[in-house]
Design a protein around this motif. Structure first.
Motif, PDB file in Angstrom:
ATOM      1  N   ARG A  42       0.836  -1.208   0.000  1.00 57.38           N
ATOM      2  CA  ARG A  42       0.000   0.000   0.000  1.00 57.38           C
ATOM      3  C   ARG A  42       0.866   1.251   0.000  1.00 57.38           C
ATOM      4  NH1 ARG A  42      -1.146   2.117   4.589  1.00 57.38           N
ATOM      5  NH2 ARG A  42      -1.298   0.111   5.667  1.00 57.38           N
ATOM      6  N   ALA A  43       1.936   1.240   0.792  1.00 55.37           N
ATOM      7  CA  ALA A  43       2.817   2.398   0.858  1.00 55.37           C
ATOM      8  C   ALA A  43       3.639   2.566  -0.417  1.00 55.37           C
ATOM      9  CB  ALA A  43       3.745   2.277   2.071  1.00 55.37           C
ATOM     10  N   LEU A  44       4.069   1.461  -1.017  1.00 56.93           N
ATOM     11  CA  LEU A  44       4.891   1.535  -2.220  1.00 56.93           C
ATOM     12  C   LEU A  44       4.136   2.135  -3.395  1.00 56.93           C
ATOM     13  CD1 LEU A  44       6.889  -1.832  -2.221  1.00 56.93           C
ATOM     14  CD2 LEU A  44       7.870   0.453  -2.388  1.00 56.93           C
ATOM     15  N   VAL A  45       2.913   1.677  -3.617  1.00 58.62           N
ATOM     16  CA  VAL A  45       2.154   2.111  -4.786  1.00 58.62           C
ATOM     17  C   VAL A  45       1.313   3.336  -4.478  1.00 58.62           C
ATOM     18  CG1 VAL A  45       0.448   1.407  -6.516  1.00 58.62           C
ATOM     19  CG2 VAL A  45       2.161  -0.232  -5.703  1.00 58.62           C
ATOM     20  N   GLY A  46       0.768   3.383  -3.257  1.00 52.24           N
ATOM     21  CA  GLY A  46      -0.140   4.455  -2.873  1.00 52.24           C
ATOM     22  C   GLY A  46      -1.575   4.011  -3.064  1.00 52.24           C
ATOM     23  N   ALA A  47      -2.258   3.665  -1.983  1.00 50.19           N
ATOM     24  CA  ALA A  47      -3.628   3.168  -2.062  1.00 50.19           C
ATOM     25  C   ALA A  47      -4.324   3.415  -0.739  1.00 50.19           C
ATOM     26  CB  ALA A  47      -3.635   1.673  -2.402  1.00 50.19           C
ATOM     27  N   ASP A  48      -5.651   3.230  -0.738  1.00 46.83           N
ATOM     28  CA  ASP A  48      -6.419   3.363   0.495  1.00 46.83           C
ATOM     29  C   ASP A  48      -6.320   2.115   1.357  1.00 46.83           C
ATOM     30  OD1 ASP A  48      -7.311   5.872  -0.247  1.00 46.83           O
ATOM     31  OD2 ASP A  48      -9.055   5.094  -1.300  1.00 46.83           O
ATOM     32  N   ALA A  49      -6.204   0.950   0.720  1.00 45.67           N
ATOM     33  CA  ALA A  49      -6.166  -0.312   1.448  1.00 45.67           C
ATOM     34  C   ALA A  49      -5.540  -1.378   0.557  1.00 45.67           C
ATOM     35  CB  ALA A  49      -7.569  -0.741   1.882  1.00 45.67           C
ATOM     36  N   ALA A  50      -5.165  -2.494   1.184  1.00 41.66           N
ATOM     37  CA  ALA A  50      -4.575  -3.612   0.453  1.00 41.66           C
ATOM     38  C   ALA A  50      -5.149  -4.916   0.985  1.00 41.66           C
ATOM     39  CB  ALA A  50      -3.056  -3.609   0.592  1.00 41.66           C
ATOM     40  N   ALA A  51      -5.097  -5.940   0.157  1.00 41.43           N
ATOM     41  CA  ALA A  51      -5.538  -7.273   0.554  1.00 41.43           C
ATOM     42  C   ALA A  51      -4.599  -8.299  -0.066  1.00 41.43           C
ATOM     43  CB  ALA A  51      -6.979  -7.541   0.111  1.00 41.43           C
ATOM     44  N   LEU A  52      -4.495  -9.441   0.597  1.00 41.99           N
ATOM     45  CA  LEU A  52      -3.664 -10.530   0.095  1.00 41.99           C
ATOM     46  C   LEU A  52      -4.434 -11.836   0.287  1.00 41.99           C
ATOM     47  CD1 LEU A  52      -0.798 -11.123  -1.063  1.00 41.99           C
ATOM     48  CD2 LEU A  52      -0.097 -11.660   1.266  1.00 41.99           C
ATOM     49  N   PHE A  53      -4.531 -12.619  -0.781  1.00 44.71           N
ATOM     50  CA  PHE A  53      -5.195 -13.920  -0.754  1.00 44.71           C
ATOM     51  C   PHE A  53      -4.144 -14.974  -1.091  1.00 44.71           C
ATOM     52  CE2 PHE A  53      -8.023 -10.590  -2.058  1.00 44.71           C
ATOM     53  CZ  PHE A  53      -9.194 -10.818  -1.366  1.00 44.71           C
ATOM     54  N   TRP A  54      -4.049 -16.029  -0.309  1.00 46.87           N
ATOM     55  CA  TRP A  54      -3.056 -17.058  -0.588  1.00 46.87           C
ATOM     56  C   TRP A  54      -3.751 -18.381  -0.881  1.00 46.87           C
ATOM     57  CZ3 TRP A  54      -3.308 -14.044   3.717  1.00 46.87           C
ATOM     58  CH2 TRP A  54      -3.784 -14.630   4.895  1.00 46.87           C
ATOM     59  N   LEU A  55      -3.074 -19.213  -1.694  1.00 48.05           N
ATOM     60  CA  LEU A  55      -3.632 -20.463  -2.185  1.00 48.05           C
ATOM     61  C   LEU A  55      -2.685 -21.614  -1.892  1.00 48.05           C
ATOM     62  CD1 LEU A  55      -4.019 -17.993  -4.504  1.00 48.05           C
ATOM     63  CD2 LEU A  55      -5.657 -19.657  -5.358  1.00 48.05           C
ATOM     64  N   ASP A  56      -3.221 -22.847  -1.867  1.00 52.04           N
ATOM     65  CA  ASP A  56      -2.375 -24.001  -1.579  1.00 52.04           C
ATOM     66  C   ASP A  56      -1.624 -24.431  -2.834  1.00 52.04           C
ATOM     67  OD1 ASP A  56      -4.140 -25.458  -3.177  1.00 52.04           O
ATOM     68  OD2 ASP A  56      -5.178 -26.382  -1.484  1.00 52.04           O
ATOM     69  N   GLU A  57      -0.906 -25.533  -2.742  1.00 56.62           N
ATOM     70  CA  GLU A  57      -0.056 -25.973  -3.854  1.00 56.62           C
ATOM     71  C   GLU A  57      -0.859 -26.444  -5.060  1.00 56.62           C
ATOM     72  OE1 GLU A  57       2.602 -28.860  -2.254  1.00 56.62           O
ATOM     73  OE2 GLU A  57       3.752 -27.400  -1.092  1.00 56.62           O
ATOM     74  N   GLN A  58      -2.158 -26.696  -4.862  1.00 57.37           N
ATOM     75  CA  GLN A  58      -3.029 -27.049  -5.975  1.00 57.37           C
ATOM     76  C   GLN A  58      -3.777 -25.829  -6.515  1.00 57.37           C
ATOM     77  OE1 GLN A  58      -2.917 -29.237  -3.095  1.00 57.37           O
ATOM     78  NE2 GLN A  58      -1.387 -30.229  -4.401  1.00 57.37           N
ATOM     79  N   GLY A  59      -3.471 -24.649  -5.960  1.00 52.01           N
ATOM     80  CA  GLY A  59      -4.103 -23.427  -6.425  1.00 52.01           C
ATOM     81  C   GLY A  59      -5.468 -23.167  -5.825  1.00 52.01           C
ATOM     82  N   ARG A  60      -5.814 -23.842  -4.705  1.00 51.38           N
ATOM     83  CA  ARG A  60      -7.102 -23.638  -4.053  1.00 51.38           C
ATOM     84  C   ARG A  60      -6.961 -22.596  -2.949  1.00 51.38           C
ATOM     85  NH1 ARG A  60      -7.689 -30.044  -3.236  1.00 51.38           N
ATOM     86  NH2 ARG A  60      -5.832 -29.472  -2.036  1.00 51.38           N
ATOM     87  N   PRO A  61      -7.905 -21.640  -2.863  1.00 53.44           N
ATOM     88  CA  PRO A  61      -7.810 -20.577  -1.845  1.00 53.44           C
ATOM     89  C   PRO A  61      -7.741 -21.137  -0.430  1.00 53.44           C
ATOM     90  CG  PRO A  61      -9.459 -20.010  -3.488  1.00 53.44           C
ATOM     91  CD  PRO A  61      -9.063 -21.434  -3.763  1.00 53.44           C
ATOM     92  N   GLU A  62      -6.799 -20.608   0.373  1.00 51.86           N
ATOM     93  CA  GLU A  62      -6.614 -21.051   1.751  1.00 51.86           C
ATOM     94  C   GLU A  62      -7.005 -19.987   2.769  1.00 51.86           C
ATOM     95  OE1 GLU A  62      -3.254 -24.355   2.473  1.00 51.86           O
ATOM     96  OE2 GLU A  62      -2.454 -22.400   1.910  1.00 51.86           O
ATOM     97  N   GLY A  63      -6.771 -18.735   2.474  1.00 58.91           N
ATOM     98  CA  GLY A  63      -7.068 -17.682   3.438  1.00 58.91           C
ATOM     99  C   GLY A  63      -6.786 -16.315   2.845  1.00 58.91           C
ATOM    100  N   PHE A  64      -7.032 -15.282   3.653  1.00 58.80           N
ATOM    101  CA  PHE A  64      -6.831 -13.923   3.167  1.00 58.80           C
ATOM    102  C   PHE A  64      -6.615 -12.972   4.334  1.00 58.80           C
ATOM    103  CE2 PHE A  64     -11.227 -13.812   4.364  1.00 58.80           C
ATOM    104  CZ  PHE A  64     -11.492 -12.498   4.714  1.00 58.80           C
ATOM    105  N   HIS A  65      -6.085 -11.795   3.986  1.00 57.12           N
ATOM    106  CA  HIS A  65      -6.005 -10.673   4.925  1.00 57.12           C
ATOM    107  C   HIS A  65      -6.428  -9.423   4.176  1.00 57.12           C
ATOM    108  CE1 HIS A  65      -4.678  -7.990   8.096  1.00 57.12           C
ATOM    109  NE2 HIS A  65      -4.067  -7.279   7.173  1.00 57.12           N
ATOM    110  N   HIS A  66      -7.387  -8.709   4.729  1.00 53.91           N
ATOM    111  CA  HIS A  66      -7.855  -7.452   4.157  1.00 53.91           C
ATOM    112  C   HIS A  66      -7.724  -6.387   5.234  1.00 53.91           C
ATOM    113  CE1 HIS A  66     -10.261  -4.370   2.299  1.00 53.91           C
ATOM    114  NE2 HIS A  66     -10.489  -5.112   1.230  1.00 53.91           N
TER     115      HIS A  66
END
Length: 364
Positions: A42-66
């Motif tokens: 967020r600080a590098l690019v300049g934004a109001d907020a950021a989120a990150l979604f991570w996936l397992d080794e098969q590409g299935r969603p595991e969790g997120f942070h917003h």
């Protein structure tokens, strides 16, 4: 004055790039460092907020942070994901597909996107209108696999009244190399510290269904962002019957579940006397939860707060992570004479006397 400001901005950006790389090189995956990664992007690019979604080794969603999503939106995303899978929906599965550009697929999403549930039930309640997305792929045994999707958001106003530019998309794309390093296999963290209160959930012995939970347990489960476990604002009665399955836990087991801000230590044990009882024998089972924070994260945070050069930060982090002084010669590629010079400056800034003291002070 203008030149000085430009130099300060460049130095600040250089520090952020290094912080991002150091966090991703800890080998913790992306979940434990997701909050820190979002703040840096967020600080590098300049934004109001950021989120990150991570996936397992098969590409299935595991969790997120917003960073700033309301509780109602998080519950909706975790429990009612089917609302965002129909035609015209742009969900994490779509953004994770290894097709098209890896950055900026939502720069100009088209009119259909603004009519979708993804926009009207997720983005609008968050106050977001513009999105800049990045797909993070890692090489797997059968080819590239998407392991994360990062997103930056801006509103119509409140500091940013315009969408993201192609230059800003290129800036976020540069972060991909660091984010990929987060998934390189490394040893489990050896330094963990308790973070917050311990929580407990009582389960019946016959069907292993939750009966009650204390407030710390509910808070820890809420913050874990496990799919199917959206519990914001809910009480113990809302705990799902398949809680253990959602947590990937069997009776008598313990595990460390990667979650935002650390690792959630889980252990389930029988509440009666006897050795190695089965689920059928136990009258009740007790699930104990405790958030464990890897100290490596705090080492990086403390190092970037010190007035050091980029190379000196690399050296200091090695001390904080428990490496021997001799290891830093090969790991940084500096000569013994150069290491001695840089280490002297580091010790002075950190106000410690030697390598071992430096490591202990950075671990806290």
């Amino acid at each position: 004055m203008g030149k000085d400001l430009t130099l300060q901005t460049a130095a600040r950006r250089q520090l952020l790039w290094q912080e991002l790389d150091l966090l991703c090189r800890l080998g913790l995956g992306q979940a434990p460092v997701a909050a820190e990664i979002c703040a840096v992007l967020r600080a590098l690019v300049g934004a109001d907020a950021a989120a990150l979604f991570w996936l397992d080794e098969q590409g299935r969603p595991e969790g997120f942070h917003h960073e700033d999503s309301p509780a109602s939106v998080r519950n909706l995303f975790l429990n009612e994901f089917h609302l965002f899978t129909g035609p015209g929906e742009t969900n994490i599965h779509i953004l994770a597909r290894p097709e098209g550009p890896r950055v900026g697929r939502l720069l100009s999403p088209g009119a259909a996107y603004y009519r979708s549930n993804s926009h009207n039930l997720l983005m609008r309640p968050n106050g977001h209108h513009y999105t800049l997305d990045l797909r993070v792929e890692v090489q797997g045994p059968r080819g590239p696999v998407t392991r994360a999707v990062a997103a930056l958001f801006r509103a119509h106003s409140a500091g940013f009244c315009h969408g993201f530019s192609a230059a800003e998309a290129s800036l976020l794309d540069r972060a991909c190399a660091s984010l990929q390093r987060a998934f390189q296999p490394q040893a489990a963290p050896s330094h963990l510290s308790a973070h917050g209160a311990t929580g407990h959930v009582l389960l019946d012995g016959a069907r292993l269904r939750p009966l009650s939970a204390d407030a710390p347990a509910l808070q820890l489960l809420q913050a874990a962002h496990v799919p199917g476990l959206g519990l914001y604002g809910a009480g113990a009665a809302a705990l799902p019957a398949n809680l253990l399955a959602l947590l990937g836990l069997l009776p008598g087991q313990s595990r460390l579940l990667p979650v935002p801000r650390g690792l959630l230590a889980l252990h389930i044990s029988p509440l009666h006397a006897g050795t190695q009882p089965t689920a059928q024998d136990a009258a009740h089972w007790l699930l104990t939860l405790q958030l464990q924070r890897p100290r490596q994260i705090d080492v990086v945070r403390r190092v970037v707060e010190l007035p050091l050069t980029p190379l000196q930060r690399e050296i200091a982090v090695l001390a904080g992570l428990g490496h021997a002084r001799a290891d830093s010669l090969a790991l940084t590629g500096v000569s013994n004479a150069a290491l001695k010079k840089h280490l002297g400056a580091i010790l002075e800034v950190a106000n410690v006397g030697n390598w071992d003291e430096l490591g202990r002070s950075l671990r806290g």
